[in-house]
Design a protein around this motif. Structure first.
Motif, PDB file in Angstrom:
ATOM      1  N   MET A   1      21.112  25.250 -16.262  1.00 42.44           N
ATOM      2  CA  MET A   1      19.936  25.914 -16.755  1.00 42.44           C
ATOM      3  C   MET A   1      19.284  26.681 -15.601  1.00 42.44           C
ATOM      4  N   LEU A   2      18.776  27.843 -15.869  1.00 45.53           N
ATOM      5  CA  LEU A   2      18.083  28.637 -14.866  1.00 45.53           C
ATOM      6  C   LEU A   2      16.619  28.206 -14.768  1.00 45.53           C
ATOM      7  N   LYS A   3      16.020  28.412 -13.593  1.00 48.16           N
ATOM      8  CA  LYS A   3      14.640  27.987 -13.352  1.00 48.16           C
ATOM      9  C   LYS A   3      13.675  28.538 -14.391  1.00 48.16           C
ATOM     10  N   GLU A   4      13.759  29.820 -14.662  1.00 47.83           N
ATOM     11  CA  GLU A   4      12.803  30.430 -15.593  1.00 47.83           C
ATOM     12  C   GLU A   4      12.950  29.851 -16.999  1.00 47.83           C
ATOM     13  N   GLU A   5      14.179  29.581 -17.404  1.00 47.57           N
ATOM     14  CA  GLU A   5      14.424  28.964 -18.710  1.00 47.57           C
ATOM     15  C   GLU A   5      13.815  27.557 -18.749  1.00 47.57           C
ATOM     16  N   LEU A   6      13.979  26.796 -17.673  1.00 48.10           N
ATOM     17  CA  LEU A   6      13.414  25.453 -17.597  1.00 48.10           C
ATOM     18  C   LEU A   6      11.887  25.509 -17.625  1.00 48.10           C
ATOM     19  N   ARG A   7      11.296  26.455 -16.881  1.00 48.80           N
ATOM     20  CA  ARG A   7       9.835  26.623 -16.897  1.00 48.80           C
ATOM     21  C   ARG A   7       9.329  26.866 -18.321  1.00 48.80           C
ATOM     22  N   LEU A   8       9.992  27.766 -19.016  1.00 47.76           N
ATOM     23  CA  LEU A   8       9.571  28.092 -20.383  1.00 47.76           C
ATOM     24  C   LEU A   8       9.728  26.899 -21.321  1.00 47.76           C
ATOM     25  N   ASN A   9      10.843  26.179 -21.207  1.00 43.84           N
ATOM     26  CA  ASN A   9      11.087  25.012 -22.062  1.00 43.84           C
ATOM     27  C   ASN A   9      10.031  23.931 -21.851  1.00 43.84           C
ATOM     28  N   VAL A  10       9.778  23.594 -20.584  1.00 44.73           N
ATOM     29  CA  VAL A  10       8.833  22.513 -20.297  1.00 44.73           C
ATOM     30  C   VAL A  10       7.408  22.933 -20.654  1.00 44.73           C
ATOM     31  N   THR A  11       7.055  24.171 -20.379  1.00 46.67           N
ATOM     32  CA  THR A  11       5.718  24.652 -20.745  1.00 46.67           C
ATOM     33  C   THR A  11       5.524  24.536 -22.249  1.00 46.67           C
ATOM     34  N   SER A  12       6.535  24.874 -23.028  1.00 41.81           N
ATOM     35  CA  SER A  12       6.472  24.756 -24.481  1.00 41.81           C
ATOM     36  C   SER A  12       6.352  23.293 -24.913  1.00 41.81           C
ATOM     37  N   LEU A  13       7.148  22.409 -24.293  1.00 38.03           N
ATOM     38  CA  LEU A  13       7.079  20.978 -24.616  1.00 38.03           C
ATOM     39  C   LEU A  13       5.706  20.400 -24.275  1.00 38.03           C
ATOM     40  N   ARG A  14       5.145  20.806 -23.144  1.00 37.30           N
ATOM     41  CA  ARG A  14       3.838  20.303 -22.731  1.00 37.30           C
ATOM     42  C   ARG A  14       2.748  20.669 -23.729  1.00 37.30           C
ATOM     43  N   LYS A  15       2.840  21.860 -24.296  1.00 34.72           N
ATOM     44  CA  LYS A  15       1.812  22.317 -25.240  1.00 34.72           C
ATOM     45  C   LYS A  15       1.661  21.362 -26.415  1.00 34.72           C
ATOM     46  N   ASN A  16       2.745  20.684 -26.768  1.00 29.06           N
ATOM     47  CA  ASN A  16       2.726  19.787 -27.925  1.00 29.06           C
ATOM     48  C   ASN A  16       2.330  18.355 -27.586  1.00 29.06           C
ATOM     49  N   LEU A  17       2.071  18.068 -26.310  1.00 33.75           N
ATOM     50  CA  LEU A  17       1.699  16.702 -25.931  1.00 33.75           C
ATOM     51  C   LEU A  17       0.246  16.406 -26.303  1.00 33.75           C
ATOM     52  N   SER A  18       0.020  15.223 -26.814  1.00 33.38           N
ATOM     53  CA  SER A  18      -1.345  14.777 -27.098  1.00 33.38           C
ATOM     54  C   SER A  18      -1.925  14.112 -25.842  1.00 33.38           C
ATOM     55  N   LYS A  19      -3.234  13.940 -25.824  1.00 30.64           N
ATOM     56  CA  LYS A  19      -3.874  13.237 -24.710  1.00 30.64           C
ATOM     57  C   LYS A  19      -3.322  11.823 -24.599  1.00 30.64           C
ATOM     58  N   GLU A  20      -3.057  11.194 -25.717  1.00 31.80           N
ATOM     59  CA  GLU A  20      -2.511   9.833 -25.729  1.00 31.80           C
ATOM     60  C   GLU A  20      -1.108   9.793 -25.119  1.00 31.80           C
ATOM     61  N   GLN A  21      -0.270  10.775 -25.439  1.00 30.63           N
ATOM     62  CA  GLN A  21       1.079  10.834 -24.869  1.00 30.63           C
ATOM     63  C   GLN A  21       1.016  11.039 -23.356  1.00 30.63           C
ATOM     64  N   ILE A  22       0.108  11.890 -22.916  1.00 29.97           N
ATOM     65  CA  ILE A  22      -0.039  12.121 -21.475  1.00 29.97           C
ATOM     66  C   ILE A  22      -0.519  10.842 -20.796  1.00 29.97           C
ATOM     67  N   HIS A  23      -1.492  10.165 -21.389  1.00 27.38           N
ATOM     68  CA  HIS A  23      -2.000   8.923 -20.796  1.00 27.38           C
ATOM     69  C   HIS A  23      -0.912   7.846 -20.750  1.00 27.38           C
ATOM     70  N   THR A  24      -0.226   7.652 -21.852  1.00 24.76           N
ATOM     71  CA  THR A  24       0.826   6.627 -21.918  1.00 24.76           C
ATOM     72  C   THR A  24       1.956   6.938 -20.933  1.00 24.76           C
ATOM     73  N   GLY A  25       2.370   8.200 -20.877  1.00 23.15           N
ATOM     74  CA  GLY A  25       3.416   8.600 -19.936  1.00 23.15           C
ATOM     75  C   GLY A  25       2.977   8.448 -18.495  1.00 23.15           C
TER      76      GLY A  25
END
Length: 186
Positions: free
Chosen positions: A1-25
């Motif tokens: 995977m290329l860096k820019e593709e990984l940045r976009l994927n993770v940024t998209s995944l982060r947008k869907n995280l709830s405060k509870e998921q961030i706290h638990t993780g």
């Protein structure tokens, strides 16, 4: 995977995280850190969370470090993709900079060579310990100024990808990466 593709994927995944998921993780990551052989050192560098970017909440790790009477060093953005490093004390004033990053206003400067352990922010990493950050080079520039034996620990809410294909010769690999599910050693 290329860096820019990984940045976009993770940024998209982060947008869907709830405060509870961030706290638990974040709690799972902090607990996993307790099993690493890193607790005999003195100076620990840690970034402060940018909640709007849905980063790991590092306040839990800060509490562990304070409970163990460790010297905690926090970064401040400097000129030309550099970081300045300040000892976190009861008197430290934290303000958000123009990029909304919480950082110390000033304080007791700590030279990079004095730091033993660095908790590294990242968007993603691979099975070889290569990391992808926000792409400005601040942490790679900083890590190059540290001692060769500094311990570099990535903190991620997501698991490793197989391989980052466009690793640059100036990219500094991690020693460990910790996620809510797994601890990686490189």
């Amino acid at each position: 995977m290329l860096k820019e593709e990984l940045r976009l994927n993770v940024t998209s995944l982060r947008k869907n995280l709830s405060k509870e998921q961030i706290h638990t993780g974040s709690l799972a990551i902090a607990n996993a850190l307790l099993d690493l052989p890193i607790w005999s050192y003195n100076y620990y560098h840690i970034f402060l969370q940018i909640p709007e970017k849905k980063e790991i909440d590092t306040r839990i790790i800060l509490s562990i470090l304070q409970g163990r009477d460790k010297n905690i060093v926090i970064p401040k953005v400097g000129p030309a993709a550099t970081l300045q490093h300040y000892l976190l004390t009861d008197a430290t004033v934290i303000k958000r900079n123009r990029w909304n990053i919480p950082e110390p206003v000033d304080g007791l400067a700590v030279p990079a060579k004095k730091i033993d352990v660095v908790f590294v922010p990242l968007l993603g990493f691979d099975l070889k310990g290569n990391r992808v950050g926000y792409g400005k080079g601040y942490y790679d520039n900083f890590l190059r100024t540290c001692r060769a034996d500094v311990i570099k620990i990535g903190l991620s809410l997501f698991e490793a990808v197989q391989e980052i294909k466009d690793v640059h010769e100036n990219d500094i690999p991690l020693n460990y990466s910790i996620t809510p599910e797994k601890s990686y050693s490189f």
